[in-house]
Motif scaffolding. Structure first.
Motif, PDB file in Angstrom:
ATOM      1  N   GLN A   1       0.837  -1.193   0.000  1.00 18.47           N
ATOM      2  CA  GLN A   1       0.000   0.000   0.000  1.00 18.47           C
ATOM      3  C   GLN A   1       0.874   1.246   0.000  1.00 18.47           C
ATOM      4  OE1 GLN A   1      -3.512   0.319   2.341  1.00 18.47           O
ATOM      5  NE2 GLN A   1      -3.579  -1.859   2.826  1.00 18.47           N
ATOM      6  N   LEU A   2       0.398   2.274  -0.697  1.00 20.39           N
ATOM      7  CA  LEU A   2       1.137   3.523  -0.746  1.00 20.39           C
ATOM      8  C   LEU A   2       1.068   4.228   0.600  1.00 20.39           C
ATOM      9  CD1 LEU A   2       0.030   4.946  -4.219  1.00 20.39           C
ATOM     10  CD2 LEU A   2       2.110   3.662  -3.659  1.00 20.39           C
ATOM     11  N   GLN A   3       2.177   4.871   0.990  1.00 18.92           N
ATOM     12  CA  GLN A   3       2.187   5.698   2.186  1.00 18.92           C
ATOM     13  C   GLN A   3       3.085   6.904   1.938  1.00 18.92           C
ATOM     14  OE1 GLN A   3       3.709   3.318   5.480  1.00 18.92           O
ATOM     15  NE2 GLN A   3       5.793   3.968   5.065  1.00 18.92           N
ATOM     16  N   TYR A   4       3.043   7.856   2.843  1.00 16.59           N
ATOM     17  CA  TYR A   4       3.757   9.118   2.668  1.00 16.59           C
ATOM     18  C   TYR A   4       4.804   9.273   3.762  1.00 16.59           C
ATOM     19  CZ  TYR A   4      -0.456   9.677  -0.049  1.00 16.59           C
ATOM     20  OH  TYR A   4      -1.487   9.460  -0.931  1.00 16.59           O
ATOM     21  N   ASN A   5       6.058   9.458   3.330  1.00 17.65           N
ATOM     22  CA  ASN A   5       7.156   9.723   4.255  1.00 17.65           C
ATOM     23  C   ASN A   5       7.603  11.164   4.065  1.00 17.65           C
ATOM     24  OD1 ASN A   5       7.138   7.122   5.252  1.00 17.65           O
ATOM     25  ND2 ASN A   5       8.753   6.400   3.877  1.00 17.65           N
ATOM     26  N   PHE A   6       7.695  11.900   5.167  1.00 19.66           N
ATOM     27  CA  PHE A   6       8.086  13.308   5.123  1.00 19.66           C
ATOM     28  C   PHE A   6       9.542  13.436   5.577  1.00 19.66           C
ATOM     29  CE2 PHE A   6       3.519  13.202   6.425  1.00 19.66           C
ATOM     30  CZ  PHE A   6       2.999  13.549   5.185  1.00 19.66           C
TER      31      PHE A   6
ATOM     32  N   PHE B   1     -19.359   7.217   1.837  1.00 19.56           N
ATOM     33  CA  PHE B   1     -18.279   8.193   1.998  1.00 19.56           C
ATOM     34  C   PHE B   1     -16.925   7.491   1.880  1.00 19.56           C
ATOM     35  CE2 PHE B   1     -15.140  10.707   4.156  1.00 19.56           C
ATOM     36  CZ  PHE B   1     -15.468  12.014   3.836  1.00 19.56           C
ATOM     37  N   CYS B   2     -16.784   6.323   2.507  1.00 18.39           N
ATOM     38  CA  CYS B   2     -15.532   5.559   2.405  1.00 18.39           C
ATOM     39  C   CYS B   2     -15.252   5.167   0.961  1.00 18.39           C
ATOM     40  CB  CYS B   2     -15.597   4.323   3.292  1.00 18.39           C
ATOM     41  SG  CYS B   2     -15.582   4.668   5.068  1.00 18.39           S
ATOM     42  N   TRP B   3     -16.298   4.750   0.237  1.00 20.62           N
ATOM     43  CA  TRP B   3     -16.133   4.397  -1.180  1.00 20.62           C
ATOM     44  C   TRP B   3     -15.622   5.603  -1.970  1.00 20.62           C
ATOM     45  CZ3 TRP B   3     -18.184   6.447  -5.634  1.00 20.62           C
ATOM     46  CH2 TRP B   3     -17.971   5.726  -6.804  1.00 20.62           C
ATOM     47  N   LYS B   4     -16.275   6.743  -1.800  1.00 17.13           N
ATOM     48  CA  LYS B   4     -15.901   7.944  -2.535  1.00 17.13           C
ATOM     49  C   LYS B   4     -14.477   8.367  -2.203  1.00 17.13           C
ATOM     50  CE  LYS B   4     -17.533  12.710  -3.352  1.00 17.13           C
ATOM     51  NZ  LYS B   4     -16.395  13.465  -2.781  1.00 17.13           N
TER      52      LYS B   4
ATOM     53  N   LYS C   1      -6.874   2.457 -12.613  1.00 20.78           N
ATOM     54  CA  LYS C   1      -7.231   1.377 -11.695  1.00 20.78           C
ATOM     55  C   LYS C   1      -8.728   1.380 -11.440  1.00 20.78           C
ATOM     56  CE  LYS C   1      -2.944   0.631  -9.124  1.00 20.78           C
ATOM     57  NZ  LYS C   1      -2.368   0.479  -7.765  1.00 20.78           N
ATOM     58  N   GLU C   2      -9.265   0.223 -11.032  1.00 23.82           N
ATOM     59  CA  GLU C   2     -10.677   0.167 -10.689  1.00 23.82           C
ATOM     60  C   GLU C   2     -10.919  -0.476  -9.328  1.00 23.82           C
ATOM     61  OE1 GLU C   2     -13.132  -2.753 -12.871  1.00 23.82           O
ATOM     62  OE2 GLU C   2     -11.398  -3.019 -14.172  1.00 23.82           O
ATOM     63  N   ILE C   3      -9.884  -1.064  -8.703  1.00 16.80           N
ATOM     64  CA  ILE C   3      -9.986  -1.601  -7.347  1.00 16.80           C
ATOM     65  C   ILE C   3      -9.149  -0.721  -6.430  1.00 16.80           C
ATOM     66  CG2 ILE C   3      -9.551  -3.557  -5.826  1.00 16.80           C
ATOM     67  CD1 ILE C   3     -11.767  -4.083  -7.818  1.00 16.80           C
ATOM     68  N   THR C   4      -9.742  -0.258  -5.333  1.00 15.81           N
ATOM     69  CA  THR C   4      -9.056   0.660  -4.434  1.00 15.81           C
ATOM     70  C   THR C   4      -8.107  -0.087  -3.508  1.00 15.81           C
ATOM     71  OG1 THR C   4     -10.667   0.530  -2.615  1.00 15.81           O
ATOM     72  CG2 THR C   4     -11.145   2.073  -4.409  1.00 15.81           C
ATOM     73  N   ASP C   5      -7.246   0.672  -2.829  1.00 15.88           N
ATOM     74  CA  ASP C   5      -6.489   0.109  -1.724  1.00 15.88           C
ATOM     75  C   ASP C   5      -7.448  -0.290  -0.616  1.00 15.88           C
ATOM     76  OD1 ASP C   5      -4.055   0.512  -2.988  1.00 15.88           O
ATOM     77  OD2 ASP C   5      -3.709   2.470  -2.047  1.00 15.88           O
TER      78      ASP C   5
ATOM     79  N   PHE D   1     -12.770  -1.361  -2.412  1.00 14.54           N
ATOM     80  CA  PHE D   1     -13.941  -0.977  -3.181  1.00 14.54           C
ATOM     81  C   PHE D   1     -13.665  -1.119  -4.677  1.00 14.54           C
ATOM     82  CE2 PHE D   1     -14.518   1.438   0.788  1.00 14.54           C
ATOM     83  CZ  PHE D   1     -15.819   1.068   1.111  1.00 14.54           C
ATOM     84  N   TRP D   2     -14.748  -1.240  -5.422  1.00 11.79           N
ATOM     85  CA  TRP D   2     -14.659  -1.416  -6.876  1.00 11.79           C
ATOM     86  C   TRP D   2     -15.340  -0.241  -7.558  1.00 11.79           C
ATOM     87  CZ3 TRP D   2     -18.254  -5.084 -10.052  1.00 11.79           C
ATOM     88  CH2 TRP D   2     -17.841  -5.091 -11.400  1.00 11.79           C
ATOM     89  N   LYS D   3     -14.636   0.424  -8.435  1.00 14.90           N
ATOM     90  CA  LYS D   3     -15.222   1.468  -9.276  1.00 14.90           C
ATOM     91  C   LYS D   3     -15.420   0.866 -10.665  1.00 14.90           C
ATOM     92  CE  LYS D   3     -14.658   6.324 -10.676  1.00 14.90           C
ATOM     93  NZ  LYS D   3     -14.968   6.158 -12.105  1.00 14.90           N
ATOM     94  N   TRP D   4     -16.571   0.222 -10.806  1.00 18.04           N
ATOM     95  CA  TRP D   4     -16.797  -0.510 -12.048  1.00 18.04           C
ATOM     96  C   TRP D   4     -17.141   0.403 -13.206  1.00 18.04           C
ATOM     97  CZ3 TRP D   4     -21.400  -0.270 -14.731  1.00 18.04           C
ATOM     98  CH2 TRP D   4     -22.478   0.288 -14.076  1.00 18.04           C
ATOM     99  N   GLU D   5     -17.747   1.559 -12.908  1.00 11.70           N
ATOM    100  CA  GLU D   5     -18.160   2.498 -13.959  1.00 11.70           C
ATOM    101  C   GLU D   5     -17.053   3.492 -14.173  1.00 11.70           C
ATOM    102  OE1 GLU D   5     -19.254   5.982 -15.683  1.00 11.70           O
ATOM    103  OE2 GLU D   5     -19.340   6.036 -13.506  1.00 11.70           O
ATOM    104  N   GLN D   6     -16.581   3.618 -15.406  1.00 10.73           N
ATOM    105  CA  GLN D   6     -15.371   4.388 -15.681  1.00 10.73           C
ATOM    106  C   GLN D   6     -15.624   5.701 -16.431  1.00 10.73           C
ATOM    107  OE1 GLN D   6     -12.231   3.595 -14.568  1.00 10.73           O
ATOM    108  NE2 GLN D   6     -13.313   2.017 -13.414  1.00 10.73           N
ATOM    109  N   GLY D   7     -16.833   6.246 -16.330  1.00 12.17           N
ATOM    110  CA  GLY D   7     -16.985   7.578 -16.902  1.00 12.17           C
ATOM    111  C   GLY D   7     -18.351   7.863 -17.500  1.00 12.17           C
TER     112      GLY D   7
END
Length: 351
Positions: free
Chosen positions: A110-115, A316-319, A329-333, A342-348
């Motif tokens: 999973q992506l993370q942020y290092n400062f 809200f979590c999906w959004k 991508k269509e599958i979230t972290d 979550f799955w974003k099956w609709e792409q536009g």
């Protein structure tokens, strides 16, 4: 403005929304207000900071490791701070405006942020309140719908709601309050936005089942929805970013909200059956005991509000998860709050 320290390459500033769309190894600089910060120890016993930074587009969470550099830019020029944990400047980060330079990394897939660089800025020149995220929905639009929902209740229920929000003067705080500090609607106006969404859905559910022959009171469902998170006004505070209070941590908003409701209902003289029906919604709206409700929803109105509350949280979590996805991508972290991907099956263009 540019934020720059010795050995740190100058680059343009990014917003949190843009950073959440970045790919592994991308670098960024960002300005914002600290909404959460805690000092911890790594496996070598060195300090590192777990931090959340907010701007008007959202929040990013990340780590400031022990080899990062800290700079005081609150005066003329900049001074490097060697021991931030003991510094009067960096001693309390929450509610302060900082500049951060960092990089997108990957940990356990999973992506993370290092400062790697931290800049304490002049708090008058960069006031923290200008970086606090607000509801994306126009305030006038939210207020109009709230009044419409309240006015639809009628009778003693509407009179009681007007007493709570306006005669007892809760409205001025309520309309600006956050609904959380991290999981959902964690920004100025988030409580109002979430409350309206829950009330709108609960009214629709109650109306649908009433038309199907079920004995369900639409006004009681709407009133319960408008009051269900009343305790969050005591559970959170704005400093200026959302933060948990001590009482919110050790007692929680369900108990706090019911206590406030009960006192106001007694003062108003709310009819006993309405008192019980609406109060039951407040104490059962999380749906199950493991999520904090002392009782399970036992009325159609309580079930409608609980379902509406859960749906608004999940959507809200999906959004939020979808907005963080990389292009293509269509599958979230994995979303920790919702405990799923979550799955974003609709792409536009829609189906």
């Amino acid at each position: 403005m540019t934020i720059r320290g010795d050995g740190v390459e100058e680059q343009r500033l990014s917003k949190t929304g843009e950073i959440r769309r970045m790919a592994k190894d991308d670098r960024f600089k960002v300005l914002g207000v600290v909404s959460r910060a805690s000092v911890r120890k790594d496996k070598n016993g060195k300090n590192y900071w777990d931090i959340a930074l907010m701007d008007d587009e959202g929040i990013i969470e990340g780590k400031i490791w022990g080899n990062s550099r800290w700079w005081d830019k609150s005066g003329d020029g900049q001074v490097e701070v060697q021991d931030p944990a003991e510094s009067s400047v960096f001693g309390e980060l929450v509610g302060k405006t900082l500049g951060l330079a960092g990089q997108v990394t990957e940990f356990k897939g999973q992506l993370q942020y290092n400062f790697n660089a931290v800049y304490f800025l002049n708090q008058e020149k960069f006031p923290p309140h200008q970086f606090v995220q607000r509801s994306p929905i126009d305030q006038d639009t939210l207020e109009k719908e709230f009044f419409d929902l309240l006015g639809s209740c009628g009778g003693q229920v509407e009179a009681f709601l007007r007493y709570v929000f306006f005669e007892r003067k809760l409205w001025d705080r309520f309309k600006d309050w956050p609904a959380a500090v991290a999981h959902h609607h964690a920004y100025v106006g988030g409580l109002l936005e979430h409350t309206i969404a829950v009330a709108r859905t609960a009214r629709s559910l109650a109306g649908t089942y009433s038309e199907s022959g079920y004995e369900i009171s639409v006004p009681v469902a709407v009133a319960g929805a408008l009051l269900h998170d009343l305790g969050k006004m005591d559970s959170y505070r704005l400093v200026p970013a959302p933060e948990m209070t001590v009482v919110g941590t050790v007692i929680d908003h369900i108990v706090l909200g019911y206590s406030t409701f009960a006192a106001l209902a007694r003062d108003f003289g709310l009819e006993e059956r309405l008192f019980l029906a609406i109060g039951h919604i407040l104490v059962s709206h999380h749906g199950c005991r493991e999520f904090g409700s002392p009782v399970l929803p036992a009325t159609p109105e309580a079930m409608a509000v609980s379902a509406a509350d859960e749906l608004d949280f999940r959507l809200f979590c999906w959004k939020n998860s979808v907005e963080k996805m990389e292009d293509g991508k269509e599958i979230t972290d994995y979303n920790v709050s919702a405990q799923r991907r979550f799955w974003k099956w609709e792409q536009g263009n829609g189906a």
